[in-house]
Design a protein around this motif. Structure first.
Motif, PDB file in Angstrom:
ATOM      1  N   SER A 180       0.871  -1.176   0.000  1.00 46.82           N
ATOM      2  CA  SER A 180       0.000   0.000   0.000  1.00 46.82           C
ATOM      3  C   SER A 180       0.907   1.224   0.000  1.00 46.82           C
ATOM      4  O   SER A 180       2.114   1.113   0.281  1.00 46.82           O
ATOM      5  CB  SER A 180      -0.850   0.011   1.280  1.00 46.82           C
ATOM      6  OG  SER A 180      -0.006   0.181   2.398  1.00 46.82           O
ATOM      7  N   VAL A 181       0.321   2.378  -0.273  1.00 42.71           N
ATOM      8  CA  VAL A 181       1.112   3.620  -0.259  1.00 42.71           C
ATOM      9  C   VAL A 181       1.758   3.788   1.120  1.00 42.71           C
ATOM     10  O   VAL A 181       2.939   4.118   1.240  1.00 42.71           O
ATOM     11  CB  VAL A 181       0.216   4.829  -0.598  1.00 42.71           C
ATOM     12  CG1 VAL A 181       0.961   6.132  -0.439  1.00 42.71           C
ATOM     13  CG2 VAL A 181      -0.349   4.685  -2.014  1.00 42.71           C
ATOM     14  N   GLU A 182       0.986   3.489   2.164  1.00 46.81           N
ATOM     15  CA  GLU A 182       1.495   3.647   3.531  1.00 46.81           C
ATOM     16  C   GLU A 182       2.665   2.702   3.791  1.00 46.81           C
ATOM     17  O   GLU A 182       3.662   3.091   4.391  1.00 46.81           O
ATOM     18  CB  GLU A 182       0.401   3.355   4.576  1.00 46.81           C
ATOM     19  CG  GLU A 182      -0.766   4.331   4.563  1.00 46.81           C
ATOM     20  CD  GLU A 182      -1.662   4.119   3.360  1.00 46.81           C
ATOM     21  OE1 GLU A 182      -2.345   5.078   2.972  1.00 46.81           O
ATOM     22  OE2 GLU A 182      -1.638   3.024   2.778  1.00 46.81           O
ATOM     23  N   SER A 183       2.529   1.446   3.316  1.00 45.85           N
ATOM     24  CA  SER A 183       3.638   0.500   3.552  1.00 45.85           C
ATOM     25  C   SER A 183       4.890   0.951   2.821  1.00 45.85           C
ATOM     26  O   SER A 183       6.000   0.836   3.341  1.00 45.85           O
ATOM     27  CB  SER A 183       3.274  -0.891   3.039  1.00 45.85           C
ATOM     28  OG  SER A 183       2.202  -1.395   3.758  1.00 45.85           O
ATOM     29  N   ALA A 184       4.715   1.477   1.609  1.00 48.11           N
ATOM     30  CA  ALA A 184       5.894   1.944   0.858  1.00 48.11           C
ATOM     31  C   ALA A 184       6.570   3.088   1.626  1.00 48.11           C
ATOM     32  O   ALA A 184       7.785   3.082   1.826  1.00 48.11           O
ATOM     33  CB  ALA A 184       5.468   2.402  -0.533  1.00 48.11           C
ATOM     34  N   ASP A 185       5.760   4.018   2.107  1.00 48.97           N
ATOM     35  CA  ASP A 185       6.339   5.132   2.878  1.00 48.97           C
ATOM     36  C   ASP A 185       7.029   4.617   4.138  1.00 48.97           C
ATOM     37  O   ASP A 185       8.136   5.038   4.471  1.00 48.97           O
ATOM     38  CB  ASP A 185       5.230   6.120   3.290  1.00 48.97           C
ATOM     39  CG  ASP A 185       4.760   6.950   2.109  1.00 48.97           C
ATOM     40  OD1 ASP A 185       3.632   7.477   2.154  1.00 48.97           O
ATOM     41  OD2 ASP A 185       5.525   7.037   1.129  1.00 48.97           O
ATOM     42  N   ALA A 186       6.363   3.657   4.796  1.00 49.76           N
ATOM     43  CA  ALA A 186       6.920   3.155   6.068  1.00 49.76           C
ATOM     44  C   ALA A 186       8.257   2.459   5.837  1.00 49.76           C
ATOM     45  O   ALA A 186       9.199   2.651   6.605  1.00 49.76           O
ATOM     46  CB  ALA A 186       5.929   2.195   6.707  1.00 49.76           C
ATOM     47  N   MET A 187       8.358   1.704   4.752  1.00 50.24           N
ATOM     48  CA  MET A 187       9.623   0.977   4.573  1.00 50.24           C
ATOM     49  C   MET A 187      10.763   1.920   4.190  1.00 50.24           C
ATOM     50  O   MET A 187      11.916   1.697   4.554  1.00 50.24           O
ATOM     51  CB  MET A 187       9.478  -0.196   3.618  1.00 50.24           C
ATOM     52  CG  MET A 187       9.220   0.087   2.187  1.00 50.24           C
ATOM     53  SD  MET A 187       8.745  -1.420   1.276  1.00 50.24           S
ATOM     54  CE  MET A 187      10.197  -2.456   1.394  1.00 50.24           C
ATOM     55  N   ILE A 188      10.434   3.037   3.496  1.00 51.45           N
ATOM     56  CA  ILE A 188      11.472   4.028   3.172  1.00 51.45           C
ATOM     57  C   ILE A 188      12.000   4.628   4.484  1.00 51.45           C
ATOM     58  O   ILE A 188      13.205   4.755   4.694  1.00 51.45           O
ATOM     59  CB  ILE A 188      10.923   5.119   2.242  1.00 51.45           C
ATOM     60  CG1 ILE A 188      10.504   4.521   0.900  1.00 51.45           C
ATOM     61  CG2 ILE A 188      11.943   6.238   2.033  1.00 51.45           C
ATOM     62  CD1 ILE A 188       9.748   5.479  -0.008  1.00 51.45           C
ATOM     63  N   ARG A 189      11.043   4.921   5.406  1.00 49.97           N
ATOM     64  CA  ARG A 189      11.471   5.526   6.669  1.00 49.97           C
ATOM     65  C   ARG A 189      12.159   4.525   7.592  1.00 49.97           C
ATOM     66  O   ARG A 189      12.890   4.900   8.485  1.00 49.97           O
ATOM     67  CB  ARG A 189      10.251   6.087   7.419  1.00 49.97           C
ATOM     68  CG  ARG A 189       9.910   7.520   7.021  1.00 49.97           C
ATOM     69  CD  ARG A 189       8.961   8.125   8.022  1.00 49.97           C
ATOM     70  NE  ARG A 189       7.774   7.266   8.171  1.00 49.97           N
ATOM     71  CZ  ARG A 189       6.735   7.324   7.368  1.00 49.97           C
ATOM     72  NH1 ARG A 189       6.747   8.157   6.339  1.00 49.97           N
ATOM     73  NH2 ARG A 189       5.698   6.534   7.530  1.00 49.97           N
ATOM     74  N   ASP A 190      11.932   3.231   7.334  1.00 48.56           N
ATOM     75  CA  ASP A 190      12.470   2.198   8.228  1.00 48.56           C
ATOM     76  C   ASP A 190      13.980   2.076   8.175  1.00 48.56           C
ATOM     77  O   ASP A 190      14.598   1.655   9.131  1.00 48.56           O
ATOM     78  CB  ASP A 190      11.911   0.829   7.790  1.00 48.56           C
ATOM     79  CG  ASP A 190      10.824   0.335   8.732  1.00 48.56           C
ATOM     80  OD1 ASP A 190      10.370  -0.810   8.566  1.00 48.56           O
ATOM     81  OD2 ASP A 190      10.436   1.135   9.594  1.00 48.56           O
TER      82      ASP A 190
END
Ligand SMILES: Nc1ncnc2c1ncn2[C@@H]1O[C@H](COP(=O)(O)OP(=O)(O)O)[C@@H](O)[C@H]1O
Ligand SMILES: [Mg+2]
Length: 697
Positions: A621-631
């Motif tokens: 999801s868009v949120e998961s993509a953002d979260a993994m970049i920040r991870d």
């Protein structure tokens, strides 16, 4: 769901025994001694009566309907019992018996026959090789566990019978109650997914706890967990993480991904709280089952001793909780009754001579501070304090509290009584400050997960027909690895930005191509056999003119001929040089349980040294993509440090979502790498300069 298992109006125990040494005796005894009020039918070929209940030689002889059969006969006899259940229209069966797939191939075959037949008969099965099931609301204890859990709101399932025994024993000692207890055994039919869903629907269950060694159907499990996690926390300890598979993988992504990455990603994406140890599992269970979720990150610590307060503060610093300074009003109110040597600034140190009254007053003030979301009370048993009185004080104030209160009464002899009071009133009590903070941290991240807005998914236009064509031609040539130009075609079909590139077979051709593309250019060996081109001296960047092209062509081809003489050389790729950007790696790898997994990390040639990567299960999801970049640890680099412009993070997200779509569209892709994706400053996009794709038919 699965009602006949947990709330049956009648139970048959097949293999019931009069011999107290037999499991068939223990199960029947557990059913009758803990107050189950439904009909009970012991099935035993010879006995007339067992434990005061009329026994029957087989299921057919039972005069009335049976909701669930609990089977404890030798493995070789189980199929016959299943047939009897089919005839008797028993649709729910718990097979306690061991001796199936856990014993090896022969047992596995026997189990597979049971799977096939039970499906044909429409019978749902828990087990085999399990401890049984318990439901404290219907007081059914259809297991051979030593004892009955207290009634409570935790639903527990486990893939190991031994874990059930350990948890039951712990819970009885800690006064922690359960709604349901399920030993999954070999999971021949009913797995963690159904049990999670049924606990999700069970009104007595507020917290779900699980012990798992494997997950049968990853995507189905994640879907169910997401659904249930919206209303009930699911806490799971997962054992059996191996990295053997990773070693076998050839690509960067494959080499960096172990199945534990997949579990970690899957849990994150479905709101499951992962307990890293049994200690954490117990600790989380205590807090989640008894305390409201924190409304925010701010924590107040009340302590009568500096040391433990500092340890708690350190642990807090490593978590997502905040030790906020006490607000003025609160500090003033505390000052009214605390001695001058006390500290009112969080941790609130009420000092060593604190009495239970001082604890009580302090807690009252802190409870009324609306900036404080959570309270941790630390106590060391000094001579001045009556620990039990402190505990009673906490219990009375906690009754009306709408924020989580947890305690750490350190020591043993001096605090045993006090801990008992806290446990009896469902106030979590930990041995050490760190455990309490970890539990609170898990509660906070779960709350945040629950409050997240609905996920969004993006869909991109892609030339999937072109992709299918290329894959078909690769398969026809009995290859698995796409050569670079083919991989580029695939990325092009998904609209990734690519540098202009062409293969030159001669130096002259390379010079012509370089001037057509325009300097500076990059030159790379074009060979299906050279995996890591740079390592082989097969890459030259920053080529500014003809002379450098000629030199590079010679160097690159002779390097490969020298270092990898068997390599087939298709030529030298001349490629537009992408101006300086951040190098990141994107990848696809396939996990046995969860399917396609997307990887993101800091890229370039040091990727396997830095191992700064994050994983998520596709579809992203868009949120998961953002979260993994920040991870990733080096996320701050992407945001720009020391005056550097921020990288185009939107372009990274976009690339991750396209790759995820590609992984879902083409299950034949087993591994893929884009390394590097060169990410330009914000607004200037990202370019995939090197890629690799491996497929299987
Ligand atoms: N088109 C390009 N523009 C700018 N830098 C490039 C380009 N292609 C490659 N590079 C640089 O060269 C490095 C190695 O190239 P790459 O094609 O990834 O080879 P490999 O990974 O097989 O060694 C990249 O990590 C990047 O730093
Ligand atoms: Mg590369």
């Amino acid at each position: 769901m699965l009602q006949h298992f947990f709330n049956p109006s009648s139970v048959a125990v097949v293999g019931a025994s009069q011999n107290p040494a037999k499991i068939g005796y223990d199960i029947l005894n557990n059913i009758v001694r803990y107050g189950y009020s439904g009909d009970v039918y012991p099935i035993n070929p010879t006995a007339k009566e067992i434990l005061g209940y009329q026994a029957y030689p087989d299921l057919a002889s039972v005069p009335s309907k049976i909701d669930v059969a609990v089977v404890a006969v030798p493995a070789g006899k189980v199929m016959d019992v299943l047939e009897q259940c089919g005839k008797k229209k028993v649709d729910s069966v718990v097979i306690i018996t061991a001796g199936f797939k856990e014993t090896g191939p022969q047992g596995a075959r026997l189990e597979q026959e049971l799977v096939t037949r039970s499906r044909e008969l429409g019978i749902r099965v828990v087990g085999p090789n399990c401890l049984g099931i318990i439901d404290t609301a219907s007081t059914l204890n259809a297991s051979f566990a030593a004892g009955m859990p207290l009634a409570g709101h935790i639903g527990f399932f486990s893939q190991s019978g031994a874990m059930c025994v350990a948890i039951l024993d712990w819970a009885l000692g800690e006064n922690v109650g359960f709604s349901r207890f399920v030993s999954l055994g070999n999971k021949m039919d009913i797995s963690e997914t159904e049990i999670m869903l049924s606990m999700g629907q069970d009104e007595n269950t507020r917290v779900i706890l699980g012990y798992l060694e494997s997950i049968e159907d990853g995507p189905r499990f994640m879907k169910a967990a997401r659904q249930v996690s919206k209303t009930k926390p699911i806490i799971i300890i997962k054992s059996g993480t191996t990295s053997a598979g990773a070693k076998a993988a050839s690509s960067h992504t494959g080499a960096l991904a172990g199945s534990d990455h997949a579990y970690r990603a899957a849990f994150k994406q479905s709101g499951i709280i992962r307990a890293e140890s049994m200690r954490a599992l117990f600790g989380y269970a205590m807090a989640f089952a008894s305390q409201p979720l924190p409304r925010g990150p701010s924590l107040a610590i009340i302590t009568n001793s500096g040391g433990p307060g500092i340890l708690a503060a350190d642990a807090c610093d490593r978590s997502s909780l905040h030790l906020v300074p006490t607000k003025k009003e609160t500090a003033d109110r505390l000052r009214e009754f605390l001695p001058p040597s006390a500290s009112v600034y969080n941790p609130i140190d009420i000092i060593g001579d604190a009495s239970h009254e001082r604890y009580q007053k302090t807690l009252e003030v802190v409870l009324n501070d609306d900036l404080i979301h959570t309270i941790l009370i630390l106590l060391t048993p000094t001579a001045a304090v009556d620990a039990e009185a402190v505990a009673r004080g906490i219990v009375s104030l906690a009754k009306d509290a709408d924020k989580p209160i947890i305690t750490v009464f350190m020591g043993e002899r001096g605090v045993r009584g006090a801990r008992k009071i806290l446990q009896d009133h469902a106030i979590p009590s930990y041995d050490y400050p760190e455990d309490s903070i970890t539990a609170l941290d898990a509660m906070l991240s779960y709350r945040r997960w629950r409050e997240k807005p609905e996920r969004q998914y993006r869909h991109f236009e892609a030339d999937t027909r072109r992709v299918r064509e290329i894959f078909a031609s690769v398969v026809k040539q009995h290859r698995h690895d796409l050569i670079e130009s083919e991989a580029r075609e695939i990325l092009k079909a998904y609209r990734f930005r690519l540098p202009e590139s062409r293969i030159a077979k001669t130096t002259k051709g390379a010079v012509r191509t370089a001037s057509e593309i325009g300097y500076p250019v990059v030159m790379k060996i074009a060979s299906p056999d050279v995996l890591h081109k740079s390592d082989m001296g097969g890459v030259r960047v920053g080529i500014e003119n003809e002379a450098m092209v000629e030199e590079a062509f010679f160097d690159i081809t002779s390097n490969i001929q020298l270092r990898q003489p068997e390599a087939r050389i298709l030529g030298v790729m001349v490629q537009e040089m992408v101006p300086q950007g951040k190098e990141v790696i994107l990848g696809i790898t396939r996990d046995m349980q969860f399917g396609p997994m997307i990887m993101f990390g800091l890229g370039g040639i040091y990727v396997e040294v830095l191992k700064d990567v994050a994983f998520r299960i596709a579809p992203l999801s868009v949120e998961s993509a953002d979260a993994m970049i920040r991870d990733i640890r080096s996320f701050p680099l992407l945001r720009g440090v020391r005056g550097e412009p921020p990288a185009d993070i939107d372009a990274i997200r976009d690339a991750l979502l396209r790759l995820s779509q590609m992984a879902i569209d083409f299950p034949e892709i087993i591994e893929a790498d884009i390394n590097p994706l060169l990410v330009r400053p914000e607004g200037l996009g990202a370019v995939a300069v090197d890629s690799r794709i491996t497929i299987q038919e």
